[in-house]
Design a protein around this motif. Sequence first.
Motif, PDB file in Angstrom:
ATOM      1  N   LEU A  71       0.894  -0.636   0.282  1.00 20.63           N
ATOM      2  CA  LEU A  71       0.300   0.047  -0.006  1.00 20.63           C
ATOM      3  C   LEU A  71       0.901   0.980  -0.132  1.00 20.63           C
ATOM      4  CD1 LEU A  71      -3.130  -0.209   0.379  1.00 20.63           C
ATOM      5  CD2 LEU A  71      -2.905   0.477   2.542  1.00 20.63           C
ATOM      6  N   ILE A  72       0.868   1.968  -0.879  1.00 25.86           N
ATOM      7  CA  ILE A  72       1.462   3.038  -1.592  1.00 25.86           C
ATOM      8  C   ILE A  72       1.337   4.682  -1.321  1.00 25.86           C
ATOM      9  CG2 ILE A  72       3.715   4.292  -2.869  1.00 25.86           C
ATOM     10  CD1 ILE A  72       3.154   1.022  -3.845  1.00 25.86           C
ATOM     11  N   PRO A  73       1.410   5.654  -0.294  1.00 25.80           N
ATOM     12  CA  PRO A  73       0.623   6.748  -0.423  1.00 25.80           C
ATOM     13  C   PRO A  73       1.419   7.513  -0.995  1.00 25.80           C
ATOM     14  CG  PRO A  73       1.788   6.665   1.856  1.00 25.80           C
ATOM     15  CD  PRO A  73       1.823   5.089   0.667  1.00 25.80           C
ATOM     16  N   GLN A  74       0.976   9.168  -1.200  1.00 25.73           N
ATOM     17  CA  GLN A  74       1.333  10.055  -1.812  1.00 25.73           C
ATOM     18  C   GLN A  74       1.440  10.287  -2.999  1.00 25.73           C
ATOM     19  OE1 GLN A  74       1.533  12.701   0.131  1.00 25.73           O
ATOM     20  NE2 GLN A  74       1.365  12.837   2.499  1.00 25.73           N
ATOM     21  N   THR A  75       1.045  10.838  -3.528  1.00 27.44           N
ATOM     22  CA  THR A  75       1.171  11.328  -4.738  1.00 27.44           C
ATOM     23  C   THR A  75       2.848  11.129  -5.312  1.00 27.44           C
ATOM     24  OG1 THR A  75      -0.751  13.093  -5.287  1.00 27.44           O
ATOM     25  CG2 THR A  75       0.725  12.659  -7.270  1.00 27.44           C
ATOM     26  N   ALA A  76       3.919  11.844  -5.141  1.00 26.52           N
ATOM     27  CA  ALA A  76       5.441  11.258  -5.750  1.00 26.52           C
ATOM     28  C   ALA A  76       5.592  10.617  -5.891  1.00 26.52           C
ATOM     29  CB  ALA A  76       5.713  12.865  -5.011  1.00 26.52           C
ATOM     30  N   ASN A  77       5.382   9.948  -4.166  1.00 25.78           N
ATOM     31  CA  ASN A  77       5.208   8.057  -3.711  1.00 25.78           C
ATOM     32  C   ASN A  77       5.442   6.860  -4.401  1.00 25.78           C
ATOM     33  OD1 ASN A  77       7.111   6.632  -2.245  1.00 25.78           O
ATOM     34  ND2 ASN A  77       5.611   6.293  -0.405  1.00 25.78           N
ATOM     35  N   ILE A  78       4.405   6.913  -5.072  1.00 23.81           N
ATOM     36  CA  ILE A  78       3.192   6.589  -5.719  1.00 23.81           C
ATOM     37  C   ILE A  78       4.288   7.078  -7.114  1.00 23.81           C
ATOM     38  CG2 ILE A  78       1.319   6.147  -7.356  1.00 23.81           C
ATOM     39  CD1 ILE A  78       0.231   7.332  -4.494  1.00 23.81           C
ATOM     40  N   LEU A  79       4.405   7.363  -7.674  1.00 25.64           N
ATOM     41  CA  LEU A  79       4.266   7.554  -9.117  1.00 25.64           C
ATOM     42  C   LEU A  79       6.403   7.764  -9.077  1.00 25.64           C
ATOM     43  CD1 LEU A  79       3.706  11.127 -10.054  1.00 25.64           C
ATOM     44  CD2 LEU A  79       2.603   8.697 -11.171  1.00 25.64           C
ATOM     45  N   PHE A  80       7.335   7.891  -7.948  1.00 21.80           N
ATOM     46  CA  PHE A  80       8.380   7.170  -8.016  1.00 21.80           C
ATOM     47  C   PHE A  80       7.966   5.759  -7.677  1.00 21.80           C
ATOM     48  CE2 PHE A  80      12.589   6.472  -5.407  1.00 21.80           C
ATOM     49  CZ  PHE A  80      12.959   7.033  -6.002  1.00 21.80           C
ATOM     50  N   TYR A  81       7.207   5.082  -7.063  1.00 22.21           N
ATOM     51  CA  TYR A  81       6.855   3.699  -6.879  1.00 22.21           C
ATOM     52  C   TYR A  81       6.893   2.772  -9.128  1.00 22.21           C
ATOM     53  CZ  TYR A  81       4.972  -1.699  -6.246  1.00 22.21           C
ATOM     54  OH  TYR A  81       4.540  -2.626  -6.776  1.00 22.21           O
ATOM     55  N   LEU A  82       5.679   4.050  -9.236  1.00 23.08           N
ATOM     56  CA  LEU A  82       5.817   3.175 -10.722  1.00 23.08           C
ATOM     57  C   LEU A  82       6.324   3.858 -11.774  1.00 23.08           C
ATOM     58  CD1 LEU A  82       1.758   4.574 -10.462  1.00 23.08           C
ATOM     59  CD2 LEU A  82       2.679   1.952 -10.330  1.00 23.08           C
ATOM     60  N   GLY A  83       7.198   4.383 -11.859  1.00 24.77           N
ATOM     61  CA  GLY A  83       7.812   5.113 -13.123  1.00 24.77           C
ATOM     62  C   GLY A  83       8.377   3.673 -13.049  1.00 24.77           C
ATOM     63  N   PRO A  84       9.448   3.315 -12.656  1.00 27.92           N
ATOM     64  CA  PRO A  84      10.451   2.093 -13.388  1.00 27.92           C
ATOM     65  C   PRO A  84       9.300   1.159 -13.559  1.00 27.92           C
ATOM     66  CG  PRO A  84      11.412   3.187 -10.847  1.00 27.92           C
ATOM     67  CD  PRO A  84      10.093   3.261 -11.350  1.00 27.92           C
ATOM     68  N   LYS A  85       8.384   0.535 -13.208  1.00 32.07           N
ATOM     69  CA  LYS A  85       7.577  -0.717 -13.552  1.00 32.07           C
ATOM     70  C   LYS A  85       6.504  -0.116 -14.833  1.00 32.07           C
ATOM     71  CE  LYS A  85       6.355  -1.618  -9.007  1.00 32.07           C
ATOM     72  NZ  LYS A  85       7.351  -3.907  -9.064  1.00 32.07           N
ATOM     73  N   LEU A  86       6.390   0.927 -15.255  1.00 30.90           N
ATOM     74  CA  LEU A  86       5.452   1.593 -16.223  1.00 30.90           C
ATOM     75  C   LEU A  86       6.508   1.936 -17.495  1.00 30.90           C
ATOM     76  CD1 LEU A  86       2.803   2.937 -14.212  1.00 30.90           C
ATOM     77  CD2 LEU A  86       2.889   1.236 -15.386  1.00 30.90           C
ATOM     78  N   SER A  87       7.815   1.969 -17.256  1.00 28.78           N
ATOM     79  CA  SER A  87       8.753   2.876 -18.187  1.00 28.78           C
ATOM     80  C   SER A  87       8.744   3.756 -18.353  1.00 28.78           C
ATOM     81  CB  SER A  87       8.486   2.313 -19.238  1.00 28.78           C
ATOM     82  OG  SER A  87       8.915   0.274 -19.902  1.00 28.78           O
ATOM     83  N   LEU A  88       8.134   4.165 -16.902  1.00 30.70           N
ATOM     84  CA  LEU A  88       7.666   6.390 -17.250  1.00 30.70           C
ATOM     85  C   LEU A  88       8.794   6.994 -16.393  1.00 30.70           C
ATOM     86  CD1 LEU A  88       3.932   6.176 -16.924  1.00 30.70           C
ATOM     87  CD2 LEU A  88       5.979   6.959 -19.203  1.00 30.70           C
TER      88      LEU A  88
END
Length: 245
Positions: A71-88
């Motif tokens: 469970l990942i909170p906070q917008t920037a934290n979510i994007l930091f997590y998703l970025g590599p997974k989504l090639s973003l």
Amino acid sequence: MAYELYYWDGLQGRGEFVRLALEEAQAAYVDVARGEKTDSLGIGAMMAKLDSRSDAYPPFAPPFLKDGDLLIPQTANILFYLGPKLSLAPRDEGLRYVANGLQLTIADLVTEVHDTHHPIASGLYYEDQKGEAKARSADFLAHRMPKFLGYFERVLVQNPSGPQHMAGDTLTYVDLSIFQIVEGLRYAFPKATKHLADHYPHIVALRDAVAARPNIAAYLASPRRLPFNETGIFRHYPELDRSAR
């Protein structure tokens, strides 16, 4: 398994920065609060997560993302997590921290935008702080918005890989977030942003490039992209807008 995004229904808000990344990558996700109002979906499910006594580290507020047991909170934290997974995210590890820093600066700007219409307290109605909102908006448009946008324009110009992207030489979630910032500011302050391209040409060029991407264009044309409204962060109150100097 699909990602589960938890955010308030009926408005774009901070959740939109995450949606743009998921939509660009065409990742499978469920917008939980927009689902059927059952025990497993809907606002009730989101509030249950916020009030959970079983999660060791429950989120403080939406948005938050569920990926399996994580469970990942906070917008920037979510994007930091998703970025590599989504090639973003940038391929270079050092640049990933640059991107995260830029996203955190965007979060600062988003907070200041919110405070133009709620400068005293979030728990009060806009009408209860209208005079203070006028003063806060005047300062924001005269000083704070130019400072933030000037900084982002400078980052683009100084990018060693060229001004097409905020960090590195490929599209990242930061580019998508800059798109949302421009869209939101144009909605909230149409007079003040009428000549945005004259002052920040690279920012506007980036916004246009993101809008033209096939997956983003399809999302913007779909019902999944809710319109801006006066319950979100970017709100248009004509009395708070003014023509730029």
